[in-house]
Design an enzyme around this catalytic site. Structure first.
Site, PDB file in Angstrom:
ATOM      1  N   LYS A   1      18.668   1.221  -7.721  1.00 45.31           N
ATOM      2  CA  LYS A   1      17.402   1.155  -8.456  1.00 45.31           C
ATOM      3  C   LYS A   1      17.642   1.756  -9.853  1.00 45.31           C
ATOM      4  O   LYS A   1      18.128   2.860  -9.970  1.00 45.31           O
ATOM      5  CB  LYS A   1      16.328   1.938  -7.705  1.00 45.31           C
TER       6      LYS A   1
ATOM      7  N   GLU B   1       0.290   2.574   6.048  1.00 46.91           N
ATOM      8  CA  GLU B   1      -1.085   3.075   5.907  1.00 46.91           C
ATOM      9  C   GLU B   1      -1.821   3.114   7.243  1.00 46.91           C
ATOM     10  O   GLU B   1      -2.557   4.059   7.515  1.00 46.91           O
ATOM     11  CB  GLU B   1      -1.855   2.199   4.909  1.00 46.91           C
TER      12      GLU B   1
ATOM     13  N   ARG C   1      -5.673  -1.471   4.241  1.00 43.10           N
ATOM     14  CA  ARG C   1      -4.702  -1.719   5.326  1.00 43.10           C
ATOM     15  C   ARG C   1      -5.080  -0.933   6.583  1.00 43.10           C
ATOM     16  O   ARG C   1      -4.676  -1.282   7.676  1.00 43.10           O
ATOM     17  CB  ARG C   1      -3.282  -1.295   4.909  1.00 43.10           C
TER      18      ARG C   1
HETATM   19  C1  TPP Z   1       0.670  -1.563   1.126  1.00 42.27           C
HETATM   20  C2  TPP Z   1       1.310  -0.890  -0.064  1.00 42.27           C
HETATM   21  N1  TPP Z   1       1.482   0.446  -0.040  1.00 42.27           N
HETATM   22  C3  TPP Z   1       2.054   1.077  -1.085  1.00 42.27           C
HETATM   23  C4  TPP Z   1       2.421   0.375  -2.195  1.00 42.27           C
HETATM   24  C5  TPP Z   1       2.964   1.094  -3.400  1.00 42.27           C
HETATM   25  N2  TPP Z   1       4.376   0.744  -3.659  1.00 42.27           N
HETATM   26  C6  TPP Z   1       4.729  -0.086  -4.599  1.00 42.27           C
HETATM   27  S1  TPP Z   1       6.371  -0.301  -4.717  1.00 42.27           S
HETATM   28  C7  TPP Z   1       6.616   0.799  -3.453  1.00 42.27           C
HETATM   29  C8  TPP Z   1       7.986   1.145  -3.011  1.00 42.27           C
HETATM   30  C9  TPP Z   1       8.693  -0.070  -2.569  1.00 42.27           C
HETATM   31  O1  TPP Z   1      10.010   0.332  -2.242  1.00 42.27           O
HETATM   32  P1  TPP Z   1      11.080  -0.803  -2.072  1.00 42.27           P
HETATM   33  O2  TPP Z   1      10.507  -1.884  -1.245  1.00 42.27           O
HETATM   34  O3  TPP Z   1      12.283  -0.126  -1.559  1.00 42.27           O
HETATM   35  O4  TPP Z   1      11.285  -1.410  -3.521  1.00 42.27           O
HETATM   36  P2  TPP Z   1      12.095  -0.765  -4.765  1.00 42.27           P
HETATM   37  O5  TPP Z   1      11.043  -0.113  -5.624  1.00 42.27           O
HETATM   38  O6  TPP Z   1      13.076   0.198  -4.213  1.00 42.27           O
HETATM   39  O7  TPP Z   1      12.739  -1.924  -5.428  1.00 42.27           O
HETATM   40  C10 TPP Z   1       5.415   1.267  -2.972  1.00 42.27           C
HETATM   41  C11 TPP Z   1       5.269   2.249  -1.869  1.00 42.27           C
HETATM   42  C12 TPP Z   1       2.210  -1.013  -2.191  1.00 42.27           C
HETATM   43  N3  TPP Z   1       2.534  -1.787  -3.274  1.00 42.27           N
HETATM   44  N4  TPP Z   1       1.667  -1.614  -1.120  1.00 42.27           N
END
Ligand code: TPP
Ligand code: DXP
Ligand code: MG
Length: 713
Positions: A345, A440, A468
């Protein structure tokens, strides 16, 4: 058997440590107007394109602000996907979609990328109306496999043979939906390619660790590489100690097998050969094959193999050549396939690689060109006024202050610790802090379970993500009248993230739930003290507060308790015009939450135009229970009534007031007053700055004045 070369270092990647302020030179990228343009490129050109795309991304995100680290991490992956698959016929589905800037650049939106997240510009996440290459609207996590599976099953039914690829991050993989979908993909025997983009990071420190745990689970056991003819080859991986024991037993089995086969009498061997079983001399790989088969069947240590996916990986997600080779191979396969790639990342930009949490998103970089810098007048060097506290910061301070004396407090976040202002709390009260990853539904029921043991859990959650956990809020908390408080952040419009992240339904979906108390603070001080009031309240409660900064209100941390269900008169703006004695009109404005300030300003403006009208602005403070005494008084005084909220007008606080007044007027045979509800109209509000969004839906002062005039003239 050769080990999989996870890091095939036959390529060099340019690294950057500053964000270019001027548009970089990108000759190859400038020629890419659609994925078709990629297919003419050699592997070396694709790698050069990756360097150009990364530099271009740095520049545009510096201009637009927005999601950052995750986009840098998928530059090569996106190029390889659009090189191998034929989008938009082949469906490419991004999970969350915050990492889809390279996808947008390669699918004809390169020159618009600087507008991303700005009003009338590109949307923050893939959206179907924006491009045929955006196959599914995303923004909420863990939906891509379900959506991809839906596309695949529909295609099968329609007799179409295009490919479906869902790209899911390791964080998104911690969302339960992802596992529901994978299970269904296998039982449906669906053709679906899932790419796990595993950068060992989510959006919060703890969740990054959590997905590390999952990563350990799914990385154990076999790596499955492919050889030059594209055939799957199992290679042993460095595996955990307990697996090593398993491996040792298998090795002993191999030894025994070896020993056994070497003693076979020839005539048996011939007999076996007649039956197609090879001679011992050809059996030397048998132990290996049996070992792998055993590992594969008996010890499917790999999480995805256990679910029933064909698993390939992990591969270096920054090696375009390797990625295209893998995707060309898996494209030929039937059934559910998972390709596991390792990415970094923030790849290629050192500060983001070192601190992916901070660089998850960045604000627009100030564009001061060298000429401007010199001419900036000295007095403007005056230190900027200290900004008002963010509501998340107020929440973080509250839970730290409270936990200092109350050991019953437990604070839960589904993967948004930093965004919810909990970093300090997590450090100081680690045993009372729970980051459950992107889960969630689980977060809400976890709190319910905790509450049964007498502790006092707080679920810190964005309004949009609480959607959710709605059934869990009803079934696992409110119905059982458990002592859980929901600290609902990002309630209201959220600006640049747009409609997928707007927190505009929570009043509607909570107010019909028996036992719930719902509070709406007007500013930071009320936020702090309504959090305290609801925390000390016995039973389920919710405090909703917006994204961003407060209004600069002084916070009195005496941890006041407000009387639940009681409103407060915020301000009276007396009629001043002649004949004011027999005031023609009395208007009561019932404002909820941060709309109190807007209501006061709007009434002050209106008082000049309507001097014979007296305006009473009430800070309602609670949506549930409503201040019924106040409503009865207003009904009796035949006041015109205006309700004002930053929430969908349908089903919101205004609806609650209407329902009460209609029932009360009927019960007491009183006339219904003139009444208007001002809120977000029945549509999705497009992204833009918070101010632009409020104006778009008539919730800025001018819009409120205009709507109130309908009952004044
Ligand atoms: C249901 C939900 N909960 C929380 C989020 C907030 N959120 C956005 S990106 C993220 C992390 C995602 O991690 P990953 O899938 O590993 O993607 P990366 O940022 O590492 O590329 C979160 C928790 C969301 N978009 N949707
Ligand atoms: C993609 C996603 O869901 C998060 O990154 C979200 O954009 C964070 O929102 P805030 O910036 O309001 O914390
Ligand atoms: Mg990740």
């Amino acid at each position: 058997m050769s080990k999989t070369k996870i890091a095939n270092q036959n390529y060099s990647l340019k690294n950057f440590d500053t964000i270019p302020m001027l548009k970089p030179h990108t000759p190859l990228l400038d020629g890419v107007d659609s994925p078709a343009d990629l297919k003419k490129m050699s592997t070396a050109q694709l790698q050069q394109l990756a360097d150009e795309l990364r530099e271009f991304l740095l520049y545009t995100t510096g201009v637009s602000g927005g999601h950052f680290g995750s986009n840098l991490g998928v530059v090569e992956l996106t190029i390889a996907l659009h090189y191998v698959f034929n989008s938009p016929k082949d469906q490419i589905v991004w999970d969350v979609g915050h990492q889809a800037y390279p996808h947008k650049i390669l699918t004809g939106r390169r020159d618009k990328l600087t507008t991303i997240r700005s009003q009338h510009g590109l949307t923050a996440f893939p959206e179907r109306h924006e491009s045929e290459y955006d196959t599914f609207g995303v923004g909420h996590s863990s939906t891509a496999i379900s959506a991809g599976l839906g596309m695949s099953l529909a295609m099968r039914y329609l007799g179409k043979h295009d490919k479906v690829v869902s790209i899911v991050g390791d964080g998104a993989m911690t969302g339960g939906m992802a596992f529901e979908a994978m299970n269904d993909a296998v039982q449906q025997n669906a053709d679906l390619i899932v790419v796990l983009n595993d950068n060992d990071m989510s959006i919060s420190q703890a969740t990054g660790g959590f997905s590390k745990h999952l990563a350990t689970l799914w990385q154990r056991g076999l790596a499955v590489d492919i050889d030059k003819n594209g055939d799957a080859i199992f290679t042993k991986r460095v595996i955990s100690s307990e697996d090593r024991r398993i491996r040792h037993y298998l090795h002993m089995a191999n030894e025994a097998l070896d020993d056994w086969t070497s003693r076979l009498p020839n005539k048996i061997v011939e007999k076996l050969a007649e039956k197609g079983i090879p001679k011992p001399s050809q059996l030397e790989t048998l132990p290996e094959k049996i070992a792998n088969k055993l590992i594969d069947e008996v010890f499917p240590e790999n999480l995805f193999k256990a679910i029933g996916f064909q698993y390939f990986g992990p591969f270096d997600g920054h090696d375009v050549a390797k990625l295209t080779q893998i995707f060309e191979r898996v494209k030929q396969l039937q059934g559910a396939v998972l390709v596991h790639v390792h990415t970094v990342k923030g790849k290629g930009f050192l500060p983001a690689e070192c601190d992916p949490i901070t660089y998850h998103a960045i604000t627009k970089l100030k564009k001061i060109n060298p000429a401007q810098e010199k001419s900036v007048p000295v007095d403007s060097q005056k230190p900027a006024p200290t900004p008002a506290k963010k509501y998340s910061q107020v929440f973080g301070e509250f839970i730290c202050d409270k936990a200092a004396t109350d050991k019953q407090l437990m604070a839960i976040t589904p993967a948004m610790a930093e965004g919810s202002g909990m970093t300090e709390f997590a450090k100081r009260f680690a045993s009372q802090f729970f980051d459950v990853a992107i889960a969630e539904q689980h977060a809400v029921t976890l709190a319910g379970g905790m509450a049964t043991q007498g502790v006092k859990p707080i679920v810190a959650i964005y309004s949009t993500f609480l959607q959710r956990g709605y059934d869990q809020l009803i079934h696992d908390v409110a119905l059982q009248n458990l002592n859980v408080m929901f600290a609902i952040d990002r309630a209201g419009l959220v600006g640049e993230d747009g409609a997928t992240h707007a927190g505009v339904f929570d009043i509607a979906f909570m107010r019909t739930v028996p036992n719930m108390v719902i509070a709406c603070p007007k500013d930071e001080n009320e936020c702090y003290n309504l959090l305290n009031t609801c925390y000390e309240h016995i039973g389920p409660s919710a405090v909703r507060y917006p994204r961003g900064n407060g209004i600069g209100a002084e916070i009195d941390k005496n941890q006041a308790m407000y009387p639940i269900g009681k409103a407060a008169l915020e301000q009276t703006i007396e009629a001043t015009g002649e004949g004011a004695s027999n005031v023609a009109k009395k208007v009561a404005v019932l404002a909820f939450g941060t709309m109190v300030k807007t209501a006061v300003t709007a009434c002050q403006n209106l008082a000049e135009t309507y001097p014979t009208t007296t305006f009473f602005v009430y800070n309602m403070r609670f949506v549930k229970p409503l201040d019924s005494e106040l409503l009865d008084t207003l009904l009796a005084q035949n006041c015109s009534i205006v309700t004002l909220e930053e929430h969908q007008v349908m089903g919101g606080a205004g609806s609650a007031v209407n329902e009460y007044l209609v029932a009360q007027a009927a019960k007491t045979s009183q006339a219904l007053p003139t009444l208007i509800n001002i809120g977000i109209p029945d549509k999705y509000i497009a992204h833009g700055s918070p101010e632009q969004q409020l104006a778009d839906c008539g919730l800025d002062v001018a819009g409120v004045v205009k709507q109130m005039q309908t009952i004044l003239s």
